[in-house]
Motif scaffolding. Structure first.
Motif, PDB file in Angstrom:
ATOM      1  N   THR A  86       0.852  -1.195   0.000  1.00 46.77           N
ATOM      2  CA  THR A  86       0.000   0.000   0.000  1.00 46.77           C
ATOM      3  C   THR A  86       0.887   1.244   0.000  1.00 46.77           C
ATOM      4  O   THR A  86       2.065   1.178   0.396  1.00 46.77           O
ATOM      5  CB  THR A  86      -0.886   0.040   1.266  1.00 46.77           C
ATOM      6  N   PRO A  87       0.335   2.375  -0.437  1.00 48.45           N
ATOM      7  CA  PRO A  87       1.108   3.633  -0.362  1.00 48.45           C
ATOM      8  C   PRO A  87       1.610   3.896   1.055  1.00 48.45           C
ATOM      9  O   PRO A  87       2.711   4.409   1.231  1.00 48.45           O
ATOM     10  CB  PRO A  87       0.101   4.697  -0.805  1.00 48.45           C
ATOM     11  N   GLU A  88       0.840   3.497   2.072  1.00 47.58           N
ATOM     12  CA  GLU A  88       1.241   3.747   3.454  1.00 47.58           C
ATOM     13  C   GLU A  88       2.493   2.923   3.810  1.00 47.58           C
ATOM     14  O   GLU A  88       3.416   3.421   4.441  1.00 47.58           O
ATOM     15  CB  GLU A  88       0.113   3.386   4.434  1.00 47.58           C
ATOM     16  N   GLN A  89       2.482   1.661   3.397  1.00 45.33           N
ATOM     17  CA  GLN A  89       3.648   0.803   3.668  1.00 45.33           C
ATOM     18  C   GLN A  89       4.896   1.368   2.977  1.00 45.33           C
ATOM     19  O   GLN A  89       5.977   1.433   3.561  1.00 45.33           O
ATOM     20  CB  GLN A  89       3.390  -0.621   3.157  1.00 45.33           C
ATOM     21  N   ARG A  90       4.717   1.780   1.740  1.00 50.37           N
ATOM     22  CA  ARG A  90       5.870   2.327   1.004  1.00 50.37           C
ATOM     23  C   ARG A  90       6.312   3.652   1.618  1.00 50.37           C
ATOM     24  O   ARG A  90       7.506   3.956   1.690  1.00 50.37           O
ATOM     25  CB  ARG A  90       5.522   2.489  -0.487  1.00 50.37           C
ATOM     26  N   GLY A  91       5.353   4.436   2.087  1.00 50.64           N
ATOM     27  CA  GLY A  91       5.700   5.717   2.721  1.00 50.64           C
ATOM     28  C   GLY A  91       6.547   5.521   3.973  1.00 50.64           C
ATOM     29  O   GLY A  91       7.471   6.284   4.246  1.00 50.64           O
ATOM     30  N   ALA A  92       6.235   4.473   4.734  1.00 53.83           N
ATOM     31  CA  ALA A  92       7.004   4.191   5.952  1.00 53.83           C
ATOM     32  C   ALA A  92       8.448   3.834   5.599  1.00 53.83           C
ATOM     33  O   ALA A  92       9.398   4.282   6.248  1.00 53.83           O
ATOM     34  CB  ALA A  92       6.337   3.046   6.732  1.00 53.83           C
ATOM     35  N   GLN A  93       8.621   3.021   4.561  1.00 48.08           N
ATOM     36  CA  GLN A  93       9.980   2.691   4.089  1.00 48.08           C
ATOM     37  C   GLN A  93      10.702   3.945   3.591  1.00 48.08           C
ATOM     38  O   GLN A  93      11.903   4.123   3.782  1.00 48.08           O
ATOM     39  CB  GLN A  93       9.919   1.680   2.925  1.00 48.08           C
ATOM     40  N   MET A  94       9.948   4.803   2.910  1.00 48.11           N
ATOM     41  CA  MET A  94      10.544   5.983   2.272  1.00 48.11           C
ATOM     42  C   MET A  94      11.180   6.926   3.288  1.00 48.11           C
ATOM     43  O   MET A  94      12.185   7.576   2.998  1.00 48.11           O
ATOM     44  CB  MET A  94       9.474   6.715   1.453  1.00 48.11           C
ATOM     45  N   ALA A  95      10.587   6.992   4.489  1.00 44.44           N
ATOM     46  CA  ALA A  95      11.127   7.896   5.511  1.00 44.44           C
ATOM     47  C   ALA A  95      12.595   7.555   5.782  1.00 44.44           C
ATOM     48  O   ALA A  95      13.463   8.429   5.835  1.00 44.44           O
ATOM     49  CB  ALA A  95      10.300   7.798   6.784  1.00 44.44           C
ATOM     50  N   GLU A  96      12.851   6.247   5.935  1.00 43.32           N
ATOM     51  CA  GLU A  96      14.213   5.793   6.211  1.00 43.32           C
ATOM     52  C   GLU A  96      15.124   6.007   4.998  1.00 43.32           C
ATOM     53  O   GLU A  96      16.285   6.398   5.133  1.00 43.32           O
ATOM     54  CB  GLU A  96      14.173   4.308   6.579  1.00 43.32           C
ATOM     55  N   ILE A  97      14.576   5.741   3.824  1.00 41.70           N
ATOM     56  CA  ILE A  97      15.363   5.909   2.596  1.00 41.70           C
ATOM     57  C   ILE A  97      15.763   7.373   2.408  1.00 41.70           C
ATOM     58  O   ILE A  97      16.874   7.682   1.968  1.00 41.70           O
ATOM     59  CB  ILE A  97      14.555   5.375   1.381  1.00 41.70           C
ATOM     60  N   GLY A  98      14.877   8.279   2.787  1.00 42.57           N
ATOM     61  CA  GLY A  98      15.194   9.707   2.695  1.00 42.57           C
ATOM     62  C   GLY A  98      16.430  10.067   3.518  1.00 42.57           C
ATOM     63  O   GLY A  98      17.297  10.807   3.052  1.00 42.57           O
ATOM     64  N   HIS A  99      16.515   9.514   4.716  1.00 43.59           N
ATOM     65  CA  HIS A  99      17.700   9.755   5.559  1.00 43.59           C
ATOM     66  C   HIS A  99      18.969   9.279   4.862  1.00 43.59           C
ATOM     67  O   HIS A  99      19.993   9.958   4.865  1.00 43.59           O
ATOM     68  CB  HIS A  99      17.569   9.005   6.896  1.00 43.59           C
ATOM     69  N   LEU A 100      18.896   8.088   4.273  1.00 44.40           N
ATOM     70  CA  LEU A 100      20.066   7.521   3.600  1.00 44.40           C
ATOM     71  C   LEU A 100      20.501   8.395   2.424  1.00 44.40           C
ATOM     72  O   LEU A 100      21.689   8.660   2.230  1.00 44.40           O
ATOM     73  CB  LEU A 100      19.738   6.118   3.074  1.00 44.40           C
ATOM     74  N   ILE A 101      19.525   8.826   1.633  1.00 46.72           N
ATOM     75  CA  ILE A 101      19.857   9.638   0.450  1.00 46.72           C
ATOM     76  C   ILE A 101      20.540  10.928   0.874  1.00 46.72           C
ATOM     77  O   ILE A 101      21.524  11.361   0.272  1.00 46.72           O
ATOM     78  CB  ILE A 101      18.582   9.905  -0.393  1.00 46.72           C
ATOM     79  N   ARG A 102      20.018  11.533   1.950  1.00 47.45           N
ATOM     80  CA  ARG A 102      20.665  12.772   2.420  1.00 47.45           C
ATOM     81  C   ARG A 102      22.100  12.512   2.898  1.00 47.45           C
ATOM     82  O   ARG A 102      22.993  13.324   2.676  1.00 47.45           O
ATOM     83  CB  ARG A 102      19.813  13.418   3.518  1.00 47.45           C
ATOM     84  N   ALA A 103      22.321  11.347   3.528  1.00 44.90           N
ATOM     85  CA  ALA A 103      23.686  11.015   3.962  1.00 44.90           C
ATOM     86  C   ALA A 103      24.590  10.747   2.754  1.00 44.90           C
ATOM     87  O   ALA A 103      25.787  11.049   2.787  1.00 44.90           O
ATOM     88  CB  ALA A 103      23.665   9.789   4.876  1.00 44.90           C
ATOM     89  N   TYR A 104      23.988  10.205   1.687  1.00 44.92           N
ATOM     90  CA  TYR A 104      24.785   9.850   0.514  1.00 44.92           C
ATOM     91  C   TYR A 104      25.155  11.082  -0.306  1.00 44.92           C
ATOM     92  O   TYR A 104      26.224  11.122  -0.921  1.00 44.92           O
ATOM     93  CB  TYR A 104      24.008   8.867  -0.366  1.00 44.92           C
ATOM     94  N   LEU A 105      24.272  12.045  -0.324  1.00 45.08           N
ATOM     95  CA  LEU A 105      24.518  13.211  -1.176  1.00 45.08           C
ATOM     96  C   LEU A 105      24.905  14.412  -0.335  1.00 45.08           C
ATOM     97  O   LEU A 105      24.159  15.380  -0.222  1.00 45.08           O
ATOM     98  CB  LEU A 105      23.282  13.516  -2.028  1.00 45.08           C
ATOM     99  N   LYS A 106      26.055  14.341   0.255  1.00 46.74           N
ATOM    100  CA  LYS A 106      26.551  15.515   0.957  1.00 46.74           C
ATOM    101  C   LYS A 106      28.065  15.588   0.782  1.00 46.74           C
ATOM    102  O   LYS A 106      28.670  14.688   0.244  1.00 46.74           O
ATOM    103  CB  LYS A 106      26.147  15.515   2.432  1.00 46.74           C
TER     104      LYS A 106
END
Lengths: 91, 91, 91, 91
Positions: free
Chosen positions: A71-91
Protein backbone atom coordinates in the motif's frame (compact mmCIF):
# COMPACT_ATOMS: atom_id res chain seq x y z
CA UNK A 1 20.39 -7.94 3.01
CA UNK A 2 19.22 -8.03 -0.60
CA UNK A 3 16.14 -10.24 -1.06
CA UNK A 4 17.25 -11.98 -4.26
CA UNK A 5 20.25 -14.36 -4.07
CA UNK A 6 21.70 -12.94 -7.31
CA UNK A 7 21.58 -9.40 -5.88
CA UNK A 8 23.31 -10.57 -2.71
CA UNK A 9 26.00 -12.26 -4.79
CA UNK A 10 26.63 -9.14 -6.86
CA UNK A 11 27.02 -7.05 -3.70
CA UNK A 12 29.33 -9.61 -2.11
CA UNK A 13 31.54 -9.56 -5.23
CA UNK A 14 31.80 -5.77 -5.01
CA UNK A 15 32.60 -5.81 -1.27
CA UNK A 16 35.33 -8.41 -1.77
CA UNK A 17 36.84 -6.41 -4.62
CA UNK A 18 37.02 -3.37 -2.34
CA UNK A 19 38.63 -5.47 0.38
CA UNK A 20 41.26 -6.60 -2.13
CA UNK A 21 41.90 -2.98 -3.16
CA UNK A 22 42.33 -1.89 0.46
CA UNK A 23 44.69 -4.78 1.21
CA UNK A 24 46.77 -3.86 -1.86
CA UNK A 25 46.88 -0.28 -0.60
CA UNK A 26 48.19 -1.44 2.77
CA UNK A 27 50.92 -3.49 1.06
CA UNK A 28 51.82 -0.53 -1.19
CA UNK A 29 52.22 1.69 1.86
CA UNK A 30 54.34 -0.86 3.72
CA UNK A 31 56.40 -1.49 0.57
CA UNK A 32 57.26 2.18 0.19
CA UNK A 33 55.47 2.84 -3.11
CA UNK A 34 55.38 6.42 -4.42
CA UNK A 35 52.59 8.62 -3.08
CA UNK A 36 51.26 9.40 -6.54
CA UNK A 37 50.58 5.70 -7.21
CA UNK A 38 48.91 5.36 -3.84
CA UNK A 39 46.75 8.42 -4.48
CA UNK A 40 45.45 6.76 -7.64
CA UNK A 41 44.68 3.56 -5.74
CA UNK A 42 42.78 5.56 -3.11
CA UNK A 43 40.74 7.23 -5.87
CA UNK A 44 39.87 3.75 -7.16
CA UNK A 45 38.69 2.66 -3.69
CA UNK A 46 36.48 5.73 -3.41
CA UNK A 47 35.06 5.06 -6.90
CA UNK A 48 34.35 1.45 -5.95
CA UNK A 49 32.65 2.57 -2.71
CA UNK A 50 30.44 4.92 -4.73
CA UNK A 51 29.56 2.12 -7.16
CA UNK A 52 28.67 -0.15 -4.24
CA UNK A 53 26.48 2.57 -2.69
CA UNK A 54 24.62 3.05 -5.96
CA UNK A 55 24.00 -0.65 -6.55
CA UNK A 56 22.95 -1.31 -2.95
CA UNK A 57 20.58 1.68 -2.95
CA UNK A 58 19.01 0.50 -6.21
CA UNK A 59 18.50 -3.02 -4.82
CA UNK A 60 17.01 -1.58 -1.63
CA UNK A 61 14.54 0.59 -3.58
CA UNK A 62 13.58 -2.38 -5.73
CA UNK A 63 13.09 -4.67 -2.70
CA UNK A 64 11.18 -2.18 -0.56
CA UNK A 65 9.34 0.20 -2.90
CA UNK A 66 8.88 -1.71 -6.15
CA UNK A 67 8.35 -5.44 -5.50
CA UNK A 68 5.26 -7.00 -4.02
CA UNK A 69 1.70 -5.85 -3.40
CA UNK A 70 2.13 -2.96 -1.02
CA UNK A 71 0.00 0.00 0.00
CA UNK A 72 1.11 3.63 -0.36
CA UNK A 73 1.24 3.75 3.45
CA UNK A 74 3.65 0.80 3.67
CA UNK A 75 5.87 2.33 1.00
CA UNK A 76 5.70 5.72 2.72
CA UNK A 77 7.00 4.19 5.95
CA UNK A 78 9.98 2.69 4.09
CA UNK A 79 10.54 5.98 2.27
CA UNK A 80 11.13 7.90 5.51
CA UNK A 81 14.21 5.79 6.21
CA UNK A 82 15.36 5.91 2.60
CA UNK A 83 15.19 9.71 2.70
CA UNK A 84 17.70 9.75 5.56
CA UNK A 85 20.07 7.52 3.60
CA UNK A 86 19.86 9.64 0.45
CA UNK A 87 20.66 12.77 2.42
CA UNK A 88 23.69 11.02 3.96
CA UNK A 89 24.78 9.85 0.51
CA UNK A 90 24.52 13.21 -1.18
CA UNK A 91 26.55 15.52 0.96
CA UNK B 1 54.99 6.83 0.46
CA UNK B 2 54.88 9.74 2.90
CA UNK B 3 58.37 11.07 3.73
CA UNK B 4 57.84 11.50 7.47
CA UNK B 5 57.38 8.33 9.60
CA UNK B 6 54.54 9.96 11.57
CA UNK B 7 52.67 10.75 8.33
CA UNK B 8 53.12 7.18 7.13
CA UNK B 9 51.80 5.90 10.44
CA UNK B 10 48.71 8.12 10.28
CA UNK B 11 47.93 6.89 6.77
CA UNK B 12 48.45 3.26 7.75
CA UNK B 13 46.03 3.70 10.66
CA UNK B 14 43.39 5.08 8.28
CA UNK B 15 43.90 2.29 5.73
CA UNK B 16 43.58 -0.38 8.41
CA UNK B 17 40.42 1.21 9.77
CA UNK B 18 38.90 1.08 6.29
CA UNK B 19 39.94 -2.57 5.95
CA UNK B 20 38.16 -3.29 9.24
CA UNK B 21 35.02 -1.48 8.01
CA UNK B 22 35.00 -3.47 4.76
CA UNK B 23 35.48 -6.76 6.60
CA UNK B 24 32.57 -5.87 8.91
CA UNK B 25 30.47 -5.11 5.84
CA UNK B 26 31.26 -8.52 4.39
CA UNK B 27 30.24 -10.20 7.65
CA UNK B 28 27.02 -8.14 7.79
CA UNK B 29 26.12 -9.26 4.29
CA UNK B 30 26.83 -12.90 5.02
CA UNK B 31 24.97 -12.65 8.34
CA UNK B 32 21.82 -11.37 6.65
CA UNK B 33 21.73 -7.88 8.22
CA UNK B 34 19.05 -5.43 7.03
CA UNK B 35 19.92 -3.43 3.91
CA UNK B 36 19.37 -0.11 5.66
CA UNK B 37 22.13 -0.91 8.22
CA UNK B 38 24.45 -1.98 5.42
CA UNK B 39 23.74 1.19 3.46
CA UNK B 40 24.87 3.21 6.48
CA UNK B 41 28.05 1.14 6.76
CA UNK B 42 28.78 1.71 3.07
CA UNK B 43 28.32 5.47 3.56
CA UNK B 44 30.88 5.27 6.40
CA UNK B 45 33.38 3.48 4.12
CA UNK B 46 32.97 6.15 1.45
CA UNK B 47 33.44 8.88 4.06
CA UNK B 48 36.59 7.17 5.34
CA UNK B 49 37.94 6.85 1.77
CA UNK B 50 37.36 10.58 1.27
CA UNK B 51 39.14 11.36 4.52
CA UNK B 52 42.08 9.20 3.47
CA UNK B 53 42.23 10.92 0.07
CA UNK B 54 42.30 14.33 1.69
CA UNK B 55 45.02 13.45 4.21
CA UNK B 56 47.19 11.69 1.62
CA UNK B 57 46.87 14.59 -0.83
CA UNK B 58 47.83 17.05 1.89
CA UNK B 59 50.90 15.00 2.83
CA UNK B 60 51.88 14.71 -0.84
CA UNK B 61 51.62 18.48 -1.37
CA UNK B 62 53.66 19.08 1.78
CA UNK B 63 56.35 16.56 0.76
CA UNK B 64 56.64 17.66 -2.87
CA UNK B 65 55.70 21.34 -3.07
CA UNK B 66 56.37 22.76 0.40
CA UNK B 67 59.39 21.06 2.01
CA UNK B 68 62.98 21.53 0.99
CA UNK B 69 64.88 24.02 -1.13
CA UNK B 70 63.34 23.60 -4.54
CA UNK B 71 63.15 25.72 -7.68
CA UNK B 72 59.88 26.81 -9.30
CA UNK B 73 60.78 24.47 -12.19
CA UNK B 74 61.11 21.44 -9.90
CA UNK B 75 57.82 22.25 -8.22
CA UNK B 76 56.18 22.84 -11.61
CA UNK B 77 57.18 19.35 -12.75
CA UNK B 78 55.57 17.84 -9.63
CA UNK B 79 52.49 20.03 -10.12
CA UNK B 80 51.71 18.52 -13.53
CA UNK B 81 51.14 15.13 -11.93
CA UNK B 82 49.27 16.60 -8.98
CA UNK B 83 46.90 18.35 -11.41
CA UNK B 84 45.92 14.97 -12.88
CA UNK B 85 45.20 13.61 -9.42
CA UNK B 86 43.07 16.58 -8.40
CA UNK B 87 40.97 16.24 -11.55
CA UNK B 88 40.47 12.53 -10.82
CA UNK B 89 39.50 13.35 -7.23
CA UNK B 90 37.00 16.07 -8.07
CA UNK B 91 34.65 14.46 -10.50
CA UNK C 1 41.69 35.74 -7.80
CA UNK C 2 43.95 33.81 -10.18
CA UNK C 3 47.23 35.65 -10.83
CA UNK C 4 47.36 35.04 -14.60
CA UNK C 5 44.72 36.75 -16.79
CA UNK C 6 44.23 33.57 -18.83
CA UNK C 7 43.51 31.57 -15.66
CA UNK C 8 41.01 34.19 -14.51
CA UNK C 9 39.30 34.05 -17.90
CA UNK C 10 39.03 30.26 -17.81
CA UNK C 11 37.46 30.37 -14.35
CA UNK C 12 35.04 33.12 -15.40
CA UNK C 13 33.94 31.03 -18.39
CA UNK C 14 33.23 28.08 -16.09
CA UNK C 15 31.31 30.22 -13.56
CA UNK C 16 29.15 31.73 -16.32
CA UNK C 17 28.41 28.30 -17.76
CA UNK C 18 27.21 27.16 -14.33
CA UNK C 19 25.05 30.29 -14.03
CA UNK C 20 23.48 29.43 -17.41
CA UNK C 21 22.82 25.86 -16.27
CA UNK C 22 21.16 27.05 -13.05
CA UNK C 23 19.00 29.56 -14.93
CA UNK C 24 17.92 26.80 -17.33
CA UNK C 25 17.04 24.65 -14.33
CA UNK C 26 14.86 27.42 -12.90
CA UNK C 27 13.03 27.77 -16.24
CA UNK C 28 12.58 23.98 -16.46
CA UNK C 29 11.01 23.95 -13.01
CA UNK C 30 8.70 26.84 -13.79
CA UNK C 31 7.82 25.30 -17.17
CA UNK C 32 6.73 22.03 -15.56
CA UNK C 33 9.40 19.76 -17.08
CA UNK C 34 9.53 16.11 -15.93
CA UNK C 35 11.50 15.44 -12.75
CA UNK C 36 13.76 12.92 -14.48
CA UNK C 37 15.00 15.59 -16.93
CA UNK C 38 15.56 18.01 -14.07
CA UNK C 39 17.47 15.40 -12.08
CA UNK C 40 19.87 15.03 -15.02
CA UNK C 41 20.32 18.80 -15.23
CA UNK C 42 21.08 18.92 -11.50
CA UNK C 43 23.70 16.17 -11.93
CA UNK C 44 25.28 18.31 -14.68
CA UNK C 45 25.43 21.35 -12.34
CA UNK C 46 27.10 19.28 -9.63
CA UNK C 47 29.60 17.93 -12.19
CA UNK C 48 30.36 21.46 -13.36
CA UNK C 49 30.83 22.64 -9.76
CA UNK C 50 33.30 19.80 -9.19
CA UNK C 51 35.18 20.72 -12.37
CA UNK C 52 35.35 24.34 -11.24
CA UNK C 53 36.64 23.30 -7.81
CA UNK C 54 39.37 21.19 -9.36
CA UNK C 55 40.52 23.88 -11.78
CA UNK C 56 40.46 26.62 -9.17
CA UNK C 57 42.39 24.49 -6.66
CA UNK C 58 45.01 23.69 -9.30
CA UNK C 59 45.43 27.38 -10.15
CA UNK C 60 45.68 28.24 -6.46
CA UNK C 61 48.39 25.62 -5.86
CA UNK C 62 50.29 26.87 -8.91
CA UNK C 63 50.03 30.51 -7.83
CA UNK C 64 50.92 29.97 -4.17
CA UNK C 65 53.14 26.88 -3.95
CA UNK C 66 54.80 26.55 -7.35
CA UNK C 67 55.47 29.98 -8.88
CA UNK C 68 58.10 32.43 -7.69
CA UNK C 69 61.14 32.24 -5.47
CA UNK C 70 59.69 31.29 -2.13
CA UNK C 71 61.07 29.72 1.02
CA UNK C 72 59.74 26.47 2.54
CA UNK C 73 58.40 28.61 5.42
CA UNK C 74 56.38 30.84 3.08
CA UNK C 75 54.96 27.83 1.29
CA UNK C 76 54.24 26.13 4.63
CA UNK C 77 52.14 29.11 5.74
CA UNK C 78 50.08 28.90 2.53
CA UNK C 79 49.77 25.13 2.92
CA UNK C 80 47.99 25.44 6.29
CA UNK C 81 45.09 27.20 4.61
CA UNK C 82 45.14 24.87 1.61
CA UNK C 83 44.86 21.90 3.97
CA UNK C 84 41.59 23.28 5.34
CA UNK C 85 40.21 23.67 1.83
CA UNK C 86 41.17 20.14 0.78
CA UNK C 87 39.46 18.68 3.84
CA UNK C 88 36.31 20.69 3.01
CA UNK C 89 36.47 19.49 -0.59
CA UNK C 90 36.91 15.83 0.20
CA UNK C 91 34.07 15.03 2.51
CA UNK D 1 8.29 18.70 -11.93
CA UNK D 2 7.33 17.80 -8.37
CA UNK D 3 3.65 16.85 -8.06
CA UNK D 4 2.93 18.76 -4.84
CA UNK D 5 3.01 22.58 -4.96
CA UNK D 6 4.91 22.74 -1.65
CA UNK D 7 7.60 20.41 -3.01
CA UNK D 8 7.93 22.53 -6.15
CA UNK D 9 8.29 25.64 -4.01
CA UNK D 10 11.01 24.09 -1.86
CA UNK D 11 12.98 23.08 -4.96
CA UNK D 12 12.56 26.54 -6.51
CA UNK D 13 13.89 28.14 -3.32
CA UNK D 14 16.98 25.91 -3.46
CA UNK D 15 17.58 26.61 -7.15
CA UNK D 16 17.33 30.37 -6.61
CA UNK D 17 19.72 30.21 -3.67
CA UNK D 18 22.26 28.43 -5.87
CA UNK D 19 21.77 31.06 -8.58
CA UNK D 20 22.49 33.75 -5.99
CA UNK D 21 25.63 31.92 -4.85
CA UNK D 22 26.90 31.61 -8.44
CA UNK D 23 26.21 35.29 -9.15
CA UNK D 24 28.13 36.22 -5.99
CA UNK D 25 31.00 34.04 -7.17
CA UNK D 26 31.07 35.85 -10.51
CA UNK D 27 31.19 39.22 -8.73
CA UNK D 28 33.96 37.98 -6.41
CA UNK D 29 36.02 36.92 -9.40
CA UNK D 30 35.50 40.21 -11.21
CA UNK D 31 36.20 42.15 -7.99
CA UNK D 32 39.57 40.45 -7.51
CA UNK D 33 38.80 38.59 -4.27
CA UNK D 34 41.44 36.19 -2.89
CA UNK D 35 41.40 32.66 -4.31
CA UNK D 36 41.00 31.09 -0.88
CA UNK D 37 37.69 32.93 -0.32
CA UNK D 38 36.50 31.92 -3.77
CA UNK D 39 37.43 28.29 -3.14
CA UNK D 40 35.20 28.31 -0.07
CA UNK D 41 32.33 29.81 -2.06
CA UNK D 42 32.76 27.10 -4.72
CA UNK D 43 32.63 24.42 -2.01
CA UNK D 44 29.35 25.98 -0.82
CA UNK D 45 27.89 25.83 -4.35
CA UNK D 46 28.83 22.17 -4.66
CA UNK D 47 27.29 21.45 -1.25
CA UNK D 48 24.09 23.23 -2.29
CA UNK D 49 23.98 21.26 -5.57
CA UNK D 50 24.30 18.02 -3.58
CA UNK D 51 21.51 19.12 -1.25
CA UNK D 52 19.30 19.93 -4.24
CA UNK D 53 20.05 16.54 -5.82
CA UNK D 54 19.11 14.72 -2.63
CA UNK D 55 15.86 16.62 -2.11
CA UNK D 56 14.80 16.29 -5.75
CA UNK D 57 15.57 12.56 -5.80
CA UNK D 58 13.55 12.06 -2.61
CA UNK D 59 10.57 13.94 -4.09
CA UNK D 60 10.84 11.93 -7.30
CA UNK D 61 10.84 8.62 -5.41
CA UNK D 62 7.86 9.76 -3.35
CA UNK D 63 5.92 10.89 -6.43
CA UNK D 64 6.67 7.87 -8.59
CA UNK D 65 7.23 4.89 -6.29
CA UNK D 66 5.36 5.71 -3.08
CA UNK D 67 2.19 7.72 -3.81
CA UNK D 68 -0.94 6.37 -5.43
CA UNK D 69 -2.32 2.91 -6.14
CA UNK D 70 0.23 1.42 -8.47
CA UNK D 71 1.18 -2.10 -9.49
CA UNK D 72 4.67 -3.59 -9.04
CA UNK D 73 4.98 -3.49 -12.85
CA UNK D 74 4.27 0.24 -13.03
CA UNK D 75 6.76 0.92 -10.26
CA UNK D 76 9.31 -1.37 -11.93
CA UNK D 77 9.09 0.67 -15.14
CA UNK D 78 9.79 3.88 -13.19
CA UNK D 79 12.61 2.18 -11.31
CA UNK D 80 14.57 1.45 -14.49
CA UNK D 81 14.96 5.18 -15.12
CA UNK D 82 15.65 5.92 -11.46
CA UNK D 83 18.47 3.35 -11.51
CA UNK D 84 20.21 5.32 -14.28
CA UNK D 85 19.94 8.52 -12.25
CA UNK D 86 21.32 6.95 -9.09
CA UNK D 87 24.32 5.58 -10.97
CA UNK D 88 24.96 9.06 -12.42
CA UNK D 89 24.64 10.58 -8.96
CA UNK D 90 26.98 8.19 -7.22
CA UNK D 91 30.15 8.30 -9.24
Amino acid sequence: MPHLPEDKKRILTRVRRIRGQVEALERALEGGEPCSAMLQQIAAVRGAANGLMGEMLEIHLKDELVSGDTTPEQRGAQMAEIGHLIRAYLK
